[in-house]
Design an enzyme around this catalytic site. Structure first.
Site, PDB file in Angstrom:
ATOM      1  N   SER A 126       0.836  -1.201   0.000  1.00 25.99           N
ATOM      2  CA  SER A 126       0.000   0.000   0.000  1.00 25.99           C
ATOM      3  C   SER A 126       0.867   1.245   0.000  1.00 25.99           C
ATOM      4  O   SER A 126       1.969   1.250   0.562  1.00 25.99           O
ATOM      5  CB  SER A 126      -0.859  -0.024   1.265  1.00 25.99           C
ATOM      6  N   TYR A 150      -1.356  -0.510  10.688  1.00 21.44           N
ATOM      7  CA  TYR A 150      -1.687  -1.117   9.390  1.00 21.44           C
ATOM      8  C   TYR A 150      -0.535  -0.930   8.402  1.00 21.44           C
ATOM      9  O   TYR A 150      -0.053  -1.882   7.775  1.00 21.44           O
ATOM     10  CB  TYR A 150      -2.981  -0.506   8.827  1.00 21.44           C
ATOM     11  N   LYS A 154       2.265  -3.715   6.500  1.00 21.77           N
ATOM     12  CA  LYS A 154       2.596  -3.827   5.069  1.00 21.77           C
ATOM     13  C   LYS A 154       4.104  -3.695   4.865  1.00 21.77           C
ATOM     14  O   LYS A 154       4.714  -4.440   4.097  1.00 21.77           O
ATOM     15  CB  LYS A 154       1.855  -2.751   4.268  1.00 21.77           C
TER      16      LYS A 154
HETATM   17  P1  NAD Z   1     -11.063  -6.624   1.353  1.00 23.15           P
HETATM   18  O1  NAD Z   1     -11.267  -6.592   2.831  1.00 23.15           O
HETATM   19  O2  NAD Z   1     -12.248  -6.415   0.478  1.00 23.15           O
HETATM   20  O3  NAD Z   1     -10.365  -8.000   0.942  1.00 23.15           O
HETATM   21  C1  NAD Z   1      -9.546  -8.746   1.809  1.00 23.15           C
HETATM   22  C2  NAD Z   1     -10.061 -10.155   1.810  1.00 23.15           C
HETATM   23  O4  NAD Z   1      -9.219 -10.955   2.639  1.00 23.15           O
HETATM   24  C3  NAD Z   1     -11.472 -10.269   2.351  1.00 23.15           C
HETATM   25  O5  NAD Z   1     -12.241 -11.012   1.445  1.00 23.15           O
HETATM   26  C4  NAD Z   1     -11.305 -11.010   3.679  1.00 23.15           C
HETATM   27  O6  NAD Z   1     -12.429 -11.812   3.977  1.00 23.15           O
HETATM   28  C5  NAD Z   1     -10.037 -11.802   3.422  1.00 23.15           C
HETATM   29  N1  NAD Z   1      -9.242 -12.124   4.615  1.00 23.15           N
HETATM   30  C6  NAD Z   1      -8.864 -11.300   5.613  1.00 23.15           C
HETATM   31  N2  NAD Z   1      -8.097 -11.967   6.506  1.00 23.15           N
HETATM   32  C7  NAD Z   1      -7.979 -13.226   6.044  1.00 23.15           C
HETATM   33  C8  NAD Z   1      -7.310 -14.377   6.519  1.00 23.15           C
HETATM   34  N3  NAD Z   1      -6.619 -14.364   7.652  1.00 23.15           N
HETATM   35  N4  NAD Z   1      -7.382 -15.517   5.793  1.00 23.15           N
HETATM   36  C9  NAD Z   1      -8.096 -15.552   4.631  1.00 23.15           C
HETATM   37  N5  NAD Z   1      -8.761 -14.497   4.150  1.00 23.15           N
HETATM   38  C10 NAD Z   1      -8.707 -13.345   4.842  1.00 23.15           C
HETATM   39  O7  NAD Z   1      -9.927  -5.567   1.019  1.00 23.15           O
HETATM   40  P2  NAD Z   1      -9.391  -5.053  -0.391  1.00 23.15           P
HETATM   41  O8  NAD Z   1      -9.699  -3.617  -0.483  1.00 23.15           O
HETATM   42  O9  NAD Z   1      -9.803  -5.962  -1.460  1.00 23.15           O
HETATM   43  O10 NAD Z   1      -7.831  -5.173  -0.125  1.00 23.15           O
HETATM   44  C11 NAD Z   1      -7.065  -6.299  -0.540  1.00 23.15           C
HETATM   45  C12 NAD Z   1      -5.633  -6.126  -0.087  1.00 23.15           C
HETATM   46  O11 NAD Z   1      -5.121  -4.920  -0.638  1.00 23.15           O
HETATM   47  C13 NAD Z   1      -5.461  -6.024   1.427  1.00 23.15           C
HETATM   48  O12 NAD Z   1      -4.285  -6.703   1.792  1.00 23.15           O
HETATM   49  C14 NAD Z   1      -5.298  -4.531   1.644  1.00 23.15           C
HETATM   50  O13 NAD Z   1      -4.545  -4.255   2.793  1.00 23.15           O
HETATM   51  C15 NAD Z   1      -4.569  -4.107   0.386  1.00 23.15           C
HETATM   52  N6  NAD Z   1      -4.786  -2.702   0.030  1.00 23.15           N
HETATM   53  C16 NAD Z   1      -6.055  -2.216  -0.070  1.00 23.15           C
HETATM   54  C17 NAD Z   1      -6.252  -0.874  -0.365  1.00 23.15           C
HETATM   55  C18 NAD Z   1      -7.648  -0.300  -0.454  1.00 23.15           C
HETATM   56  O14 NAD Z   1      -7.797   0.924  -0.335  1.00 23.15           O
HETATM   57  N7  NAD Z   1      -8.690  -1.087  -0.698  1.00 23.15           N
HETATM   58  C19 NAD Z   1      -5.154  -0.035  -0.581  1.00 23.15           C
HETATM   59  C20 NAD Z   1      -3.873  -0.561  -0.487  1.00 23.15           C
HETATM   60  C21 NAD Z   1      -3.702  -1.908  -0.172  1.00 23.15           C
END
Ligand code: NAD
Ligand code: UDP
Length: 343
Positions: A126, A150, A154
């Site tokens: 991120s 958080y 990362k």
């Molecule tokens: P999201 O919460 O929609 O997706 C994450 C998924 O991981 C969910 O479906 C959740 O059920 C699953 N999950 C969480 N912990 C778990 C575990 N221990 N075992 C198995 N499954 C698990 O979030 P997103 O927005 O799709 O983000 C995806 C990734 O991208 C994350 O790692 C997040 O930190 C990173 N990210 C997101 C953003 C954003 O703004 N959306 C920005 C930068 C990075």
């Protein structure tokens, strides 16, 4: 049995869109998710878009047994690791939960991959790792000073993967630092549905437009930006999804570890987003400028030139498209994947 791409967190927002991009590129996505922040009904929506139903396995990345079972049962060619928790505020309140899920989960996943002989990994990092950057656009060489647990999870995983690659130079690792993912698949069948009150701008604006919320509070109108509101690099989730496919293709060409920004390279202010959403939806977005949100930075947008040079990838969808696609999803699914909201 054709080789699969294991998509941890594949039922979530970015993961589900990446499954679409993987299928379009000829890969077979294999969803692995504990559904702590996802709705299993996303899989049927994916079936409608892709044309066949992706396999979805309920499991936790912190469970070595869950992962070993998957690697035994399926021929896995590579892993895209989205699974994790992502709410900055929650990470301050529950740091151990975040270190456990995001850091320990990534270590267990890498151990299972090592044991299974799978050496291709794309990791969701991120722009949060930069903290308050000295400059925008932010290049990958900028200092990493994450300002909350958080962001530190990362950054820690990035360092763990760097050490892992040092010890195992044949591994193929892509660390992707996303800026602000928004939008939805153009079908309106999948999108982002935050539980409770949204923290992020785009879902909040969408909910005001659809009538679920009265008014958007604009967090600060006195930043040193062109219109005084915060500036971010919003990137369409399908562009991001295609960036993951490009990273996999790059890994197939050569081993190594790359760390890349995924963003458009353009900043948009909160007022820019409101105006664009008004154009897309034909609705007026009630808003009021209030105090700054603690911990926010004035401006943060990507220098994506390294991603373009390395992957041949660039974001192509405009802010207007992001808003139009968010609106299509929001309008058709005001309650997310709830059956009452199905099309
Ligand atoms: P999201 O919460 O929609 O997706 C994450 C998924 O991981 C969910 O479906 C959740 O059920 C699953 N999950 C969480 N912990 C778990 C575990 N221990 N075992 C198995 N499954 C698990 O979030 P997103 O927005 O799709 O983000 C995806 C990734 O991208 C994350 O790692 C997040 O930190 C990173 N990210 C997101 C953003 C954003 O703004 N959306 C920005 C930068 C990075
Ligand atoms: N923002 C806002 N009102 C909201 C949510 C966000 O004005 O209800 C602003 C926020 O201050 C920032 C921009 O919108 O300038 C993007 O915020 P978001 O939380 O989506 O992303 P992040 O700040 O984590 O990059």
């Amino acid at each position: 049995m054709s080789p699969h791409i294991l998509v941890t967190g594949g039922a979530g927002f970015i993961g589900s869109h990446t499954c679409v991009a993987l299928a379009a590129a000829g890969y077979t996505p294999l969803i692995f998710d504990n559904f702590c922040n996802a709705d299993p009904r996303v899989v049927e929506r994916l079936e409608t878009i892709i044309g066949n139903k992706p396999v979805a396995i309920q499991g936790d990345v912190r469970s070595r047994a869950d992962l070993d079972r998957v690697f035994e049962q399926y021929r896995v060619q590579g892993v895209i690791h989205f699974a994790g928790l992502k709410a900055v505020g929650d990470s301050v309140a529950d740091p151990l939960g975040y270190y456990d899920n995001n850091v320990a989960g990534s270590v267990v996943l890498a151990q299972a991959m090592l044991a299974a002989g799978v050496d291709t990994l794309v990791f969701s990092s991120s722009a949060t790792v930069y903290g308050d950057p000295d400059q925008s656009p932010v290049p990958e060489s900028a200092a990493c000073r994450p300002a909350n647990p958080y962001g530190r999870t990362k950054r820690m995983v990035e360092e763990i993967l760097s050490d892992l690659h040092h010890a195992n130079p044949s591994w193929r690792i892509s660390v992707l630092r996303y800026f602000n993912p928004v939008g939805a698949h153009e079908s309106g069948l999948i999108g982002e549905h935050p539980r409770g009150k949204p923290n992020n701008l785009m879902p909040f604006v969408s909910q005001v437009a659809v009538g679920l919320r009265d008014k958007l509070a604009v967090h600060g109108g006195d930043y040193p930006t062109p219109d005084g509101t915060g500036v971010r690099d919003y990137v369409h989730v399908m562009d991001l999804a295609e960036g993951h496919v490009a990273a996999l293709r790059h890994s197939e060409r050569q081993p190594g570890i790359v760390t890349l920004n995924l963003g458009t390279g353009q900043g948009a202010s909160v007022l820019d987003v409101i105006k664009s959403f008004e154009r897309a939806s034909g609705k007026s977005i009630a808003h009021e400028i209030g105090p700054r949100r603690p911990g926010d930075v004035a401006a943060n947008w990507a220098d994506p030139t390294l991603a373009t040079a390395t992957l041949g990838w660039r974001a192509t969808r405009t802010l207007d498209q992001m808003c139009a696609d968010s609106w299509r999803w929001q309008q058709a699914n005001p309650n997310g994947y709830e059956p009452s909201a199905a099309r």
